[in-house]
Design an enzyme around this catalytic site. Structure first.
Site, short mmCIF file in Angstrom:
data_model
loop_
_atom_site.label_atom_id
_atom_site.label_comp_id
_atom_site.label_asym_id
_atom_site.label_seq_id
_atom_site.Cartn_x
_atom_site.Cartn_y
_atom_site.Cartn_z
N LYS A 22 -18.82 42.19 13.46
CA LYS A 22 -18.42 41.26 14.39
C LYS A 22 -17.41 41.49 15.26
O LYS A 22 -17.21 41.30 16.43
CB LYS A 22 -18.07 39.75 13.55
CG LYS A 22 -18.17 38.78 14.40
CD LYS A 22 -18.65 37.36 13.80
CE LYS A 22 -17.69 36.94 12.58
NZ LYS A 22 -16.66 36.37 13.23
N GLN A 169 -6.13 38.83 16.61
CA GLN A 169 -6.79 37.95 17.52
C GLN A 169 -5.55 37.93 18.65
O GLN A 169 -5.60 37.81 19.75
CB GLN A 169 -7.22 36.63 17.15
CG GLN A 169 -8.68 36.68 16.27
CD GLN A 169 -9.01 35.53 15.93
OE1 GLN A 169 -8.32 34.40 15.75
NE2 GLN A 169 -10.07 35.33 15.24
N ASP A 320 -10.58 37.90 5.89
CA ASP A 320 -11.85 37.29 5.70
C ASP A 320 -12.62 37.18 4.58
O ASP A 320 -13.72 36.69 4.30
CB ASP A 320 -12.69 37.71 6.81
CG ASP A 320 -12.38 37.59 8.31
OD1 ASP A 320 -11.44 36.41 8.61
OD2 ASP A 320 -12.54 38.28 9.13
N LYS A 347 -8.49 29.16 9.29
CA LYS A 347 -9.85 30.09 9.58
C LYS A 347 -11.06 28.86 9.99
O LYS A 347 -10.75 27.62 10.23
CB LYS A 347 -10.19 30.86 8.23
CG LYS A 347 -9.18 32.05 8.17
CD LYS A 347 -9.18 32.86 9.34
CE LYS A 347 -8.28 33.95 9.03
NZ LYS A 347 -8.21 34.75 10.51
C1 S3P Z 1 -10.56 38.94 14.02
C2 S3P Z 1 -9.33 38.85 13.48
C3 S3P Z 1 -9.10 37.88 12.30
C4 S3P Z 1 -10.29 37.56 11.56
C5 S3P Z 1 -11.36 36.98 12.41
C6 S3P Z 1 -11.72 38.49 13.20
C7 S3P Z 1 -10.77 39.76 15.14
O1 S3P Z 1 -8.40 36.67 12.69
O2 S3P Z 1 -10.04 36.40 10.59
O3 S3P Z 1 -12.41 36.89 11.59
O4 S3P Z 1 -11.83 40.27 15.57
O5 S3P Z 1 -9.73 40.11 15.78
P1 S3P Z 1 -6.56 36.95 12.91
O6 S3P Z 1 -6.45 37.93 13.86
O7 S3P Z 1 -6.37 35.45 13.47
O8 S3P Z 1 -6.30 37.17 11.60
#
Ligand code: S3P
Length: 441
Positions: A22, A169, A320, A347
């Protein structure tokens, strides 16, 4: 609303592939949109979260089409997006909205974002704060939530942002804004978070430097206005989806499963390391590197597990996977302690609270704190039929469906349509291996 009923599973056996990762799928579309020329994507996850990112990019003027099994993205170059007259609806996806906020921040037009009930409850100040430091104005709903409008800045300032949390993120949003910003934009994170953005942008020609700092922290610096070359992204299988199949195979006696072509980036592999520490029979074959990412076939066999204390430095690498780890922990000998996991509360659902409550409804001995969860065993014999609401959270839904495969009574998960966000063929794959899942309405 869709419900799925999970009943006792037969031994799982076979060789499968899980859908594309993803995180890498979102990024393939977004970075492809910034390249010069047409980027090709194979293995894209066609889950709702990623399809919402695709639609949002199309609303910003990017041409994306599917030709046989490939997505073609006609890049507009860094800074080339066009204003969308419509609100961008990012559905359930925190990654989608946060990365897209960073992307549009350094474009001189306004973009309004919204999302589903779950997304509209999630904190966006973590993105608003750094983008504001770059000079971008963002008007958000109460508490820094969506719906929100990013008033893109034509003359953004490069910053060095010290992120209070290890979050890919946050890091990616700031780097995306930094692409169309003069000078060098940097993010300091307390611990390394997944580095797909860095790997992929580097492969397209961006200048990105990663420097280790004291106490496990690191600084990522990006030089603005790169000419990004179009790329061919071949998206590997999602380790976070593979985790559910792995867990089911570990739990159900007699199981023996191979999951082909799984991304095993060391910043994503924490769950698999924990499971090995718990005594799980997992081995890797056919290791290869693809677009800078380590890819393996994961071979899992049923194993009796023992409880562990998850090392806190591993937490970002399995952020996750805590819902499914807590299901495994319920069947392990002894306690499993998960500390420093406060991020789980923000989350798709409050994953500490929702898992603790759900597990308790099976009689599992659980201790919950602000930023920890301790799971001890339970008496499987005393469980009767249980219904769990997914709380708009795909990983909660899949975790309890895996749990149902181990019990004499059935587990019904309501709101199970949320699984479509990340793992559209979950039921089909699981049943093909020997599970007993039934979709009802
Ligand atoms: C993700 C980062 C994670 C993860 C999310 C996908 C990404 O979140 O929990 O499902 O693709 O950058 P955080 O960066 O907020 O921990």
């Amino acid at each position: 609303m869709t419900s799925i009923i999970s009943k006792k599973s037969s031994a799982l056996s076979g060789e499968i592939k899980v859908p594309g990762d993803k995180s890498i799928s979102h990024r393939s579309l977004i970075f492809g949109a910034l390249g010069v020329g047409t980027s090709r994507i194979t293995g894209l996850l066609e889950g709702e979260d990623v399809l919402n990112t695709k639609k949002a990019l199309q609303q910003l003027g990017v041409k994306i089409e599917k030709v046989s099994d490939e997505y073609l993205v006609e890049g507009l170059g860094v800074g080339g997006l066009q204003k969308s007259e419509k609100t961008l609806d990012m559905g359930n996806s925190g990654t989608g909205i946060r990365l897209m906020m960073g992307l549009v921040a350094s474009h001189s037009f306004e973009t309004t974002f919204t999302g589903d009930d779950s997304l509209r409850k999630r904190p966006m100040n973590r993105i608003i704060v750094p983008l504001s430091q770059m000079g971008v104005e963002i008007t958000a709903s109460e508490g820094g939530r969506a719906p929100l409008t990013v008033h893109g800045e034509s003359d953004p300032m490069p910053i060095t942002y010290e992120s209070p949390v290890a979050s890919a993120q946050i890091k990616s949003a700031v780097l995306l804004a930094g692409l169309n910003t003069p000078g060098v934009t940097s993010v300091v994170e307390p611990r390394p978070s997944r580095d797909h953005s860095e790997n992929m942008l580097r492969s397209m020609g961006a200048e990105i430097k990663t420097t280790s700092l004291e106490k496990g922290a690191q600084k990522i610096s990006l030089k603005g206005f790169p000419d990004l070359k179009a790329a061919h992204f071949n998206v590997p299988g999602d380790p976070s989806s593979a985790a559910f199949i792995t867990a089911a195979a570990l739990l159900v006696p007699g199981s023996d499963v191979v999951i082909k072509n799984v991304c095993m980036n060391p910043l994503r592999s924490g769950f698999f390391e924990c499971v090995q520490d718990m005594g799980g029979d997992i081995s890797y074959a056919n290791e290869a590197t693809q677009n800078g990412e380590l890819i393996v076939d994961v071979h899992v066999k049923h194993s009796q597990l023992k409880g562990i204390t998850v090392p806190t430095n591993r937490v970002p690498n399995m952020i996750d996977e805590f819902p499914i780890l807590s299901v495994l922990a319920s069947f392990a000998d002894g306690a499993t302690e998960m500390h420093d996991i406060g991020e789980l509360r923000v989350k798709e659902s409050d994953r500490i609270g929702v898992m603790a409550k759900g597990l308790k409804s099976f009689g599992v001995n659980v201790e919950e704190g602000k930023d920890f969860l301790i799971v001890k065993g339970f008496d499987k014999k005393s469980v009767s039929d249980v219904t769990i609401n997914s709380s708009h959270d795909h990983r909660i839904a899949m975790s309890f469906l895996v749990m149902g495969g181990m019990l004499d009574h059935s587990v019904k998960v309501t709101g199970a349509e949320t699984i479509m966000t990340s793992f559209p063929n979950f039921v089909e794959l699981m049943n093909g291996l020997g599970a007993n899942l039934e979709i009802t309405t």
